[in-house]
Design a protein around this motif. Structure first.
Motif, mmCIF file in Angstrom:
data_model
loop_
_atom_site.group_PDB
_atom_site.id
_atom_site.type_symbol
_atom_site.label_atom_id
_atom_site.label_comp_id
_atom_site.label_asym_id
_atom_site.label_seq_id
_atom_site.Cartn_x
_atom_site.Cartn_y
_atom_site.Cartn_z
ATOM 1 N N ILE A 185 -8.661 -5.653 12.184
ATOM 2 C CA ILE A 185 -8.626 -4.217 11.711
ATOM 3 C C ILE A 185 -7.378 -3.230 12.488
ATOM 4 O O ILE A 185 -7.348 -4.156 13.493
ATOM 5 C CB ILE A 185 -10.556 -3.923 11.923
ATOM 6 N N GLU A 186 -7.344 -2.576 11.332
ATOM 7 C CA GLU A 186 -5.904 -1.258 12.653
ATOM 8 C C GLU A 186 -6.572 0.509 10.932
ATOM 9 O O GLU A 186 -6.581 0.431 10.114
ATOM 10 C CB GLU A 186 -4.956 -2.066 11.458
ATOM 11 N N TRP A 187 -6.502 1.119 12.475
ATOM 12 C CA TRP A 187 -6.667 2.284 12.250
ATOM 13 C C TRP A 187 -4.858 2.769 12.172
ATOM 14 O O TRP A 187 -3.860 2.529 11.823
ATOM 15 C CB TRP A 187 -7.010 3.124 13.597
ATOM 16 N N GLY A 188 -5.129 3.619 10.418
ATOM 17 C CA GLY A 188 -4.167 4.490 10.878
ATOM 18 C C GLY A 188 -3.886 5.651 11.105
ATOM 19 O O GLY A 188 -4.038 6.106 12.531
ATOM 20 N N LEU A 189 -2.510 5.894 11.084
ATOM 21 C CA LEU A 189 -1.925 7.171 11.914
ATOM 22 C C LEU A 189 -1.520 8.064 11.374
ATOM 23 O O LEU A 189 -0.509 8.419 10.132
ATOM 24 C CB LEU A 189 -0.909 6.669 13.201
ATOM 25 N N GLU A 190 -1.169 9.593 11.719
ATOM 26 C CA GLU A 190 -0.561 10.501 11.775
ATOM 27 C C GLU A 190 -1.028 11.064 10.028
ATOM 28 O O GLU A 190 -2.887 10.848 10.813
ATOM 29 C CB GLU A 190 1.229 10.537 11.035
ATOM 30 N N ALA A 191 -0.894 11.068 8.765
ATOM 31 C CA ALA A 191 -1.934 11.946 7.667
ATOM 32 C C ALA A 191 -3.211 10.420 7.779
ATOM 33 O O ALA A 191 -4.192 10.964 6.360
ATOM 34 C CB ALA A 191 -0.910 11.831 6.641
ATOM 35 N N ARG A 192 -2.771 8.974 7.675
ATOM 36 C CA ARG A 192 -3.741 8.292 7.506
ATOM 37 C C ARG A 192 -4.747 8.090 8.126
ATOM 38 O O ARG A 192 -5.503 6.726 8.536
ATOM 39 C CB ARG A 192 -3.202 7.044 6.588
ATOM 40 N N LYS A 193 -4.833 8.332 9.741
ATOM 41 C CA LYS A 193 -5.231 8.227 10.830
ATOM 42 C C LYS A 193 -7.016 8.319 10.519
ATOM 43 O O LYS A 193 -7.539 8.113 11.845
ATOM 44 C CB LYS A 193 -5.316 9.497 11.873
ATOM 45 N N HIS A 194 -7.197 9.374 9.026
ATOM 46 C CA HIS A 194 -9.168 9.296 9.240
ATOM 47 C C HIS A 194 -9.759 7.390 8.719
ATOM 48 O O HIS A 194 -10.289 6.813 8.316
ATOM 49 C CB HIS A 194 -9.338 10.179 8.229
ATOM 50 N N LEU A 195 -8.277 6.259 7.967
ATOM 51 C CA LEU A 195 -8.533 5.234 7.768
ATOM 52 C C LEU A 195 -8.296 3.756 8.489
ATOM 53 O O LEU A 195 -7.915 3.555 9.529
ATOM 54 C CB LEU A 195 -6.845 5.351 6.705
ATOM 55 N N LEU A 196 -9.143 3.377 8.142
ATOM 56 C CA LEU A 196 -9.678 1.705 8.279
ATOM 57 C C LEU A 196 -9.260 0.781 8.138
ATOM 58 O O LEU A 196 -9.440 0.675 6.790
ATOM 59 C CB LEU A 196 -10.955 2.058 9.102
ATOM 60 N N TYR A 197 -7.862 0.076 8.075
ATOM 61 C CA TYR A 197 -7.887 -1.058 7.144
ATOM 62 C C TYR A 197 -8.481 -2.495 7.775
ATOM 63 O O TYR A 197 -8.872 -1.989 9.243
ATOM 64 C CB TYR A 197 -6.382 -0.941 7.469
ATOM 65 N N VAL A 198 -8.496 -3.539 6.469
ATOM 66 C CA VAL A 198 -9.400 -4.219 7.083
ATOM 67 C C VAL A 198 -9.249 -5.234 6.287
ATOM 68 O O VAL A 198 -8.594 -5.187 5.134
ATOM 69 C CB VAL A 198 -11.272 -3.881 6.301
ATOM 70 N N SER A 199 -8.310 -6.355 7.217
ATOM 71 C CA SER A 199 -7.900 -8.224 6.337
ATOM 72 C C SER A 199 -9.886 -8.729 6.474
ATOM 73 O O SER A 199 -10.247 -8.785 7.117
ATOM 74 C CB SER A 199 -7.177 -8.593 7.224
ATOM 75 N N LEU A 200 -9.993 -9.858 5.790
ATOM 76 C CA LEU A 200 -11.040 -10.906 5.303
ATOM 77 C C LEU A 200 -10.248 -12.436 5.620
ATOM 78 O O LEU A 200 -9.481 -12.377 4.890
ATOM 79 C CB LEU A 200 -12.126 -10.388 4.194
ATOM 80 N N GLN A 201 -11.346 -13.244 5.619
ATOM 81 C CA GLN A 201 -10.571 -14.309 6.212
ATOM 82 C C GLN A 201 -10.788 -14.961 4.654
ATOM 83 O O GLN A 201 -11.671 -14.649 3.296
ATOM 84 C CB GLN A 201 -11.816 -15.863 6.347
ATOM 85 N N SER A 202 -9.476 -15.769 4.131
ATOM 86 C CA SER A 202 -9.685 -16.720 1.920
ATOM 87 C C SER A 202 -9.400 -15.353 1.546
ATOM 88 O O SER A 202 -10.312 -15.294 0.710
ATOM 89 C CB SER A 202 -10.777 -16.934 2.075
ATOM 90 N N ASP A 203 -9.413 -14.314 1.560
ATOM 91 C CA ASP A 203 -8.987 -12.460 1.491
ATOM 92 C C ASP A 203 -7.492 -12.504 0.829
ATOM 93 O O ASP A 203 -7.074 -12.738 1.761
ATOM 94 C CB ASP A 203 -9.880 -12.025 1.466
#
Length: 216
Positions: free
Chosen positions: A78-96
């Motif tokens: 997981i990784e948070w966005g910054l600045e204008a996208r600071k409210h977004l949490l990015y997510v990556s999955l296994q085999s996806d």
């Protein structure tokens, strides 16, 4: 968890009441840029977002679960966005082949972005690590196929592709951008740090000296 108390400069222990434990071990914990939320993820296919809430004694910070999100596969990072996208949490999955996102203001799943340049759903690689640039405009995705992709945040546009860092079979690569996005740095299975020029996408230097695996 600990919080620095600004008035005295001492460390104050922070506690929170978690409803339940993750079903499997937690592999990432990430604070948002405001310091009022943090997120956890696990191979139990779940992401949780915790937020700061009022404490009973008015002194000891308490943390509560603000949102729980289940995905179809184990969550890799997981990784948070910054600045204008600071409210977004990015997510990556296994085999996806997608980068998913969660809106922490609306507290619901948001858009997902296909990492395949042709838009197909063939899974030829997965993102093992995500990193947001300081201005929030770009997102680095370290894959398990000796490739780091620089995306324009919240799009499927591949701005740059970096090669030359060995992912290895059981290695978890990491990559970051410098302050002005002129260079990218990535860890390699051979215990080196690869430096790329963002403009040309070329390897310009290898930093050596570590004798064991670089983890962060």
């Amino acid at each position: 968890l600990f919080k620095k108390e600004s008035s005295s400069g001492t460390d104050l222990k922070v506690s929170w009441s978690a409803d339940e434990k993750h079903g499997k071990y937690v592999n990432r914990i990430r604070w948002d840029s405001t310091g009022t939320m943090f997120a956890t993820c696990s191979y139990d296919k779940e992401v949780r977002i915790y937020h700061l809430k009022a404490s009973k004694d008015g002194r000891t910070p308490q943390w509560g679960v603000a949102g729980r999100f289940t995905f179809r596969r184990g969550v890799e990072c997981i990784e948070w966005g910054l600045e204008a996208r600071k409210h977004l949490l990015y997510v990556s999955l296994q085999s996806d082949n997608y980068i998913h996102s969660i809106d922490a203001v609306k507290m619901k799943k948001a858009e997902r972005y296909n990492m395949n340049s042709f838009g197909d759903d063939h899974v030829s690689f997965s993102a093992l690590d995500l990193h947001t640039s300081k201005d929030g405009k770009y997102l680095l995705a370290c894959t398990d196929k000796d490739r780091t992709i620089m995306f324009a945040s919240n799009t499927e546009k591949q701005v740059r592709n970096f090669y030359g860092a060995d992912s290895g079979k059981y290695f978890n690569p990491r990559a970051v951008l410098d302050q002005n996005q002129s260079c990218a740095y990535g860890t390699s299975y051979d215990n080196s740090i690869v430096v790329w020029d963002v403009g040309s996408q070329r390897v310009v230097k290898r930093l050596t000296g570590h004798k064991k695996m670089i983890r962060s």
